[in-house]
Design a protein around this motif. Structure first.
Motif, PDB file in Angstrom:
ATOM      1  N   GLY A 162       0.803  -1.224   0.000  1.00 52.01           N
ATOM      2  CA  GLY A 162       0.000   0.000   0.000  1.00 52.01           C
ATOM      3  C   GLY A 162       0.831   1.267   0.000  1.00 52.01           C
ATOM      4  O   GLY A 162       0.332   2.352  -0.307  1.00 52.01           O
ATOM      5  N   GLN A 163       2.113   1.146   0.322  1.00 51.58           N
ATOM      6  CA  GLN A 163       2.986   2.332   0.346  1.00 51.58           C
ATOM      7  C   GLN A 163       3.728   2.520  -0.975  1.00 51.58           C
ATOM      8  O   GLN A 163       4.430   3.514  -1.148  1.00 51.58           O
ATOM      9  CB  GLN A 163       3.994   2.197   1.494  1.00 51.58           C
ATOM     10  N   ARG A 164       3.571   1.619  -1.924  1.00 56.20           N
ATOM     11  CA  ARG A 164       4.287   1.738  -3.203  1.00 56.20           C
ATOM     12  C   ARG A 164       3.980   3.049  -3.916  1.00 56.20           C
ATOM     13  O   ARG A 164       4.817   3.563  -4.662  1.00 56.20           O
ATOM     14  CB  ARG A 164       3.962   0.560  -4.112  1.00 56.20           C
ATOM     15  N   ALA A 165       2.795   3.593  -3.697  1.00 56.56           N
ATOM     16  CA  ALA A 165       2.450   4.881  -4.315  1.00 56.56           C
ATOM     17  C   ALA A 165       3.418   5.982  -3.875  1.00 56.56           C
ATOM     18  O   ALA A 165       3.640   6.953  -4.610  1.00 56.56           O
ATOM     19  CB  ALA A 165       1.016   5.267  -3.962  1.00 56.56           C
ATOM     20  N   LEU A 166       4.018   5.826  -2.698  1.00 56.21           N
ATOM     21  CA  LEU A 166       4.964   6.829  -2.195  1.00 56.21           C
ATOM     22  C   LEU A 166       6.325   6.744  -2.886  1.00 56.21           C
ATOM     23  O   LEU A 166       7.169   7.618  -2.704  1.00 56.21           O
ATOM     24  CB  LEU A 166       5.132   6.667  -0.683  1.00 56.21           C
ATOM     25  N   LEU A 214      11.203   8.044  12.753  1.00 52.51           N
ATOM     26  CA  LEU A 214      10.928   6.679  13.184  1.00 52.51           C
ATOM     27  C   LEU A 214       9.426   6.472  13.253  1.00 52.51           C
ATOM     28  O   LEU A 214       8.722   7.223  13.923  1.00 52.51           O
ATOM     29  CB  LEU A 214      11.545   6.418  14.562  1.00 52.51           C
ATOM     30  N   THR A 215       8.940   5.448  12.540  1.00 50.61           N
ATOM     31  CA  THR A 215       7.531   5.066  12.598  1.00 50.61           C
ATOM     32  C   THR A 215       7.452   3.605  13.008  1.00 50.61           C
ATOM     33  O   THR A 215       8.090   2.746  12.398  1.00 50.61           O
ATOM     34  CB  THR A 215       6.840   5.247  11.229  1.00 50.61           C
ATOM     35  N   PRO A 243      -2.386  -1.980   9.537  1.00 46.52           N
ATOM     36  CA  PRO A 243      -3.172  -0.837   9.056  1.00 46.52           C
ATOM     37  C   PRO A 243      -2.609  -0.218   7.784  1.00 46.52           C
ATOM     38  O   PRO A 243      -3.350   0.344   6.982  1.00 46.52           O
ATOM     39  CB  PRO A 243      -3.150   0.154  10.223  1.00 46.52           C
ATOM     40  N   GLN A 244      -1.283  -0.333   7.566  1.00 49.82           N
ATOM     41  CA  GLN A 244      -0.679   0.207   6.353  1.00 49.82           C
ATOM     42  C   GLN A 244      -1.150  -0.551   5.124  1.00 49.82           C
ATOM     43  O   GLN A 244      -1.141  -0.006   4.014  1.00 49.82           O
ATOM     44  CB  GLN A 244       0.847   0.207   6.457  1.00 49.82           C
ATOM     45  N   ARG A 245      -1.588  -1.795   5.305  1.00 50.70           N
ATOM     46  CA  ARG A 245      -2.125  -2.592   4.206  1.00 50.70           C
ATOM     47  C   ARG A 245      -3.648  -2.464   4.137  1.00 50.70           C
ATOM     48  O   ARG A 245      -4.222  -2.311   3.069  1.00 50.70           O
ATOM     49  CB  ARG A 245      -1.740  -4.067   4.385  1.00 50.70           C
ATOM     50  N   ASP A 246      -4.298  -2.505   5.306  1.00 51.44           N
ATOM     51  CA  ASP A 246      -5.751  -2.491   5.357  1.00 51.44           C
ATOM     52  C   ASP A 246      -6.343  -1.151   4.936  1.00 51.44           C
ATOM     53  O   ASP A 246      -7.354  -1.109   4.243  1.00 51.44           O
ATOM     54  CB  ASP A 246      -6.241  -2.817   6.771  1.00 51.44           C
ATOM     55  N   ARG A 247      -5.712  -0.045   5.376  1.00 56.06           N
ATOM     56  CA  ARG A 247      -6.198   1.298   5.052  1.00 56.06           C
ATOM     57  C   ARG A 247      -5.001   2.198   4.735  1.00 56.06           C
ATOM     58  O   ARG A 247      -4.600   3.037   5.537  1.00 56.06           O
ATOM     59  CB  ARG A 247      -6.984   1.869   6.226  1.00 56.06           C
ATOM     60  N   PRO A 248      -4.394   2.015   3.553  1.00 58.34           N
ATOM     61  CA  PRO A 248      -3.172   2.765   3.238  1.00 58.34           C
ATOM     62  C   PRO A 248      -3.375   4.273   3.132  1.00 58.34           C
ATOM     63  O   PRO A 248      -2.426   5.023   3.368  1.00 58.34           O
ATOM     64  CB  PRO A 248      -2.706   2.173   1.909  1.00 58.34           C
ATOM     65  N   GLY A 249      -4.571   4.727   2.803  1.00 60.20           N
ATOM     66  CA  GLY A 249      -4.803   6.170   2.627  1.00 60.20           C
ATOM     67  C   GLY A 249      -4.376   7.002   3.819  1.00 60.20           C
ATOM     68  O   GLY A 249      -3.500   7.871   3.706  1.00 60.20           O
ATOM     69  N   PRO A 250      -4.986   6.797   5.002  1.00 58.35           N
ATOM     70  CA  PRO A 250      -4.594   7.618   6.148  1.00 58.35           C
ATOM     71  C   PRO A 250      -3.159   7.376   6.610  1.00 58.35           C
ATOM     72  O   PRO A 250      -2.490   8.301   7.075  1.00 58.35           O
ATOM     73  CB  PRO A 250      -5.600   7.242   7.240  1.00 58.35           C
ATOM     74  N   VAL A 251      -2.679   6.149   6.464  1.00 58.11           N
ATOM     75  CA  VAL A 251      -1.302   5.858   6.867  1.00 58.11           C
ATOM     76  C   VAL A 251      -0.325   6.576   5.941  1.00 58.11           C
ATOM     77  O   VAL A 251       0.622   7.226   6.395  1.00 58.11           O
ATOM     78  CB  VAL A 251      -1.039   4.332   6.889  1.00 58.11           C
ATOM     79  N   ASN A 252      -0.561   6.502   4.629  1.00 62.24           N
ATOM     80  CA  ASN A 252       0.329   7.181   3.675  1.00 62.24           C
ATOM     81  C   ASN A 252       0.316   8.686   3.861  1.00 62.24           C
ATOM     82  O   ASN A 252       1.353   9.342   3.730  1.00 62.24           O
ATOM     83  CB  ASN A 252      -0.050   6.825   2.239  1.00 62.24           C
ATOM     84  N   ALA A 272      -0.123  10.289   6.647  1.00 56.98           N
ATOM     85  CA  ALA A 272       0.689  10.578   7.836  1.00 56.98           C
ATOM     86  C   ALA A 272       2.174  10.392   7.544  1.00 56.98           C
ATOM     87  O   ALA A 272       3.002  11.199   7.971  1.00 56.98           O
ATOM     88  CB  ALA A 272       0.254   9.671   8.993  1.00 56.98           C
ATOM     89  N   LEU A 273       2.513   9.340   6.794  1.00 59.76           N
ATOM     90  CA  LEU A 273       3.918   9.109   6.453  1.00 59.76           C
ATOM     91  C   LEU A 273       4.464  10.227   5.574  1.00 59.76           C
ATOM     92  O   LEU A 273       5.579  10.714   5.797  1.00 59.76           O
ATOM     93  CB  LEU A 273       4.080   7.759   5.751  1.00 59.76           C
ATOM     94  N   ARG A 274       3.695  10.656   4.589  1.00 54.99           N
ATOM     95  CA  ARG A 274       4.165  11.732   3.698  1.00 54.99           C
ATOM     96  C   ARG A 274       4.425  13.005   4.496  1.00 54.99           C
ATOM     97  O   ARG A 274       5.447  13.681   4.309  1.00 54.99           O
ATOM     98  CB  ARG A 274       3.129  11.985   2.601  1.00 54.99           C
ATOM     99  N   ARG A 275       3.518  13.346   5.407  1.00 58.48           N
ATOM    100  CA  ARG A 275       3.724  14.546   6.244  1.00 58.48           C
ATOM    101  C   ARG A 275       4.990  14.403   7.080  1.00 58.48           C
ATOM    102  O   ARG A 275       5.772  15.345   7.196  1.00 58.48           O
ATOM    103  CB  ARG A 275       2.519  14.764   7.162  1.00 58.48           C
ATOM    104  N   LEU A 276       5.182  13.223   7.652  1.00 62.68           N
ATOM    105  CA  LEU A 276       6.351  12.985   8.483  1.00 62.68           C
ATOM    106  C   LEU A 276       7.643  13.100   7.682  1.00 62.68           C
ATOM    107  O   LEU A 276       8.599  13.751   8.099  1.00 62.68           O
ATOM    108  CB  LEU A 276       6.231  11.591   9.124  1.00 62.68           C
ATOM    109  N   TRP A 277       7.665  12.469   6.516  1.00 64.96           N
ATOM    110  CA  TRP A 277       8.888  12.421   5.713  1.00 64.96           C
ATOM    111  C   TRP A 277       9.193  13.738   5.011  1.00 64.96           C
ATOM    112  O   TRP A 277      10.351  14.026   4.706  1.00 64.96           O
ATOM    113  CB  TRP A 277       8.792  11.301   4.679  1.00 64.96           C
ATOM    114  N   GLN A 278       8.172  14.530   4.744  1.00 67.27           N
ATOM    115  CA  GLN A 278       8.405  15.813   4.080  1.00 67.27           C
ATOM    116  C   GLN A 278       8.509  16.963   5.076  1.00 67.27           C
ATOM    117  O   GLN A 278       8.878  18.063   4.688  1.00 67.27           O
ATOM    118  CB  GLN A 278       7.273  16.109   3.083  1.00 67.27           C
ATOM    119  N   GLY A 279       8.171  16.693   6.360  1.00 66.00           N
ATOM    120  CA  GLY A 279       8.105  17.709   7.383  1.00 66.00           C
ATOM    121  C   GLY A 279       9.368  18.421   7.628  1.00 66.00           C
ATOM    122  O   GLY A 279       9.530  19.462   8.107  1.00 66.00           O
TER     123      GLY A 279
END
Length: 196
Positions: A31-35, A90-91, A178-187, A189-196
């Motif tokens: 589910g994170q491959r889009a990133l 770190l996540t 949850p990263q597999r079950d509901r990638p939208g909200p997880v991705n 949050a990850l994008r905000r964290l990594w670009q922050g």
């Protein structure tokens, strides 16, 4: 074993994704491959716990964002504590083998583990990189669809987030991945964290 997903421009920030032995390999992060359009994703595993921490620390090289799932989260926590200079963020997703108490971080039942004394909240609190704990919150509809087995006891994520000074994300209608079950909200949050 490392699987690389990289469609980003050369020099894009690196992300090391660590999965546990019960996951279907790197696909637990599919589910994170889009990133991968923005980041170089390197899925590594299987990691069974603290014994794999040194190997994960080596994978960080000169710097990467670090994400661990299940026992991969335990290995990631150890790697972050031993090589904080190489961590950009770190996540920990569904960290099932670690619990937080006022006295520090300890192995969690039912498989207690002896954690290295370097893995203490104080060590990780002094790091200047952001931290995120992600937990699934299975509900009736989720359980009915998936026959959910949820090995991370309720409240562990919140306790760990408090101990580490981390942000906590609860993903409703999601199980142990949850990263597999509901990638939208997880991705998001990850994008905000990594670009922050």
């Amino acid at each position: 074993m490392v699987t690389v997903w990289d469609e980003a421009m050369p020099g894009a920030p690196r992300v090391v994704l660590v999965y546990g032995p019960l996951a279907p390999g790197a696909e637990v992060f599919a589910g994170q491959r889009a990133l991968a359009e923005l980041f170089r994703l390197e899925a590594a595993g299987p990691a069974t716990g603290i014994g794999d921490g040194p190997r994960i620390a080596e994978l960080l090289g000169y710097g990467a964002h670090l994400v661990g799932h299940c026992t991969g989260a335990t290995a990631s926590l150890y790697a972050a504590a031993t090589a904080p200079h190489a961590v950009r963020s770190l996540t920990l997703i569904e960290p099932c083998a670690v619990r937080a108490t006022p006295g520090g971080l300890h192995g969690a039942p039912p498989r207690p583990a002896r954690l290295d004394p370097r893995i203490r909240p104080a060590t990780l609190l002094t790091a200047d990189w952001p931290k995120l704990i992600v937990n699934g919150a299975p509900g009736g509809p989720y359980d009915a669809r998936r026959s959910c087995v949820h090995p991370t006891p309720p409240g562990y994520g919140e306790q760990l987030a408090d101990a580490l000074g981390a942000r906590h994300l609860r993903v409703d209608d999601a199980g142990h991945a949850p990263q597999r079950d509901r990638p939208g909200p997880v991705n998001a949050a990850l994008r905000r964290l990594w670009q922050g």
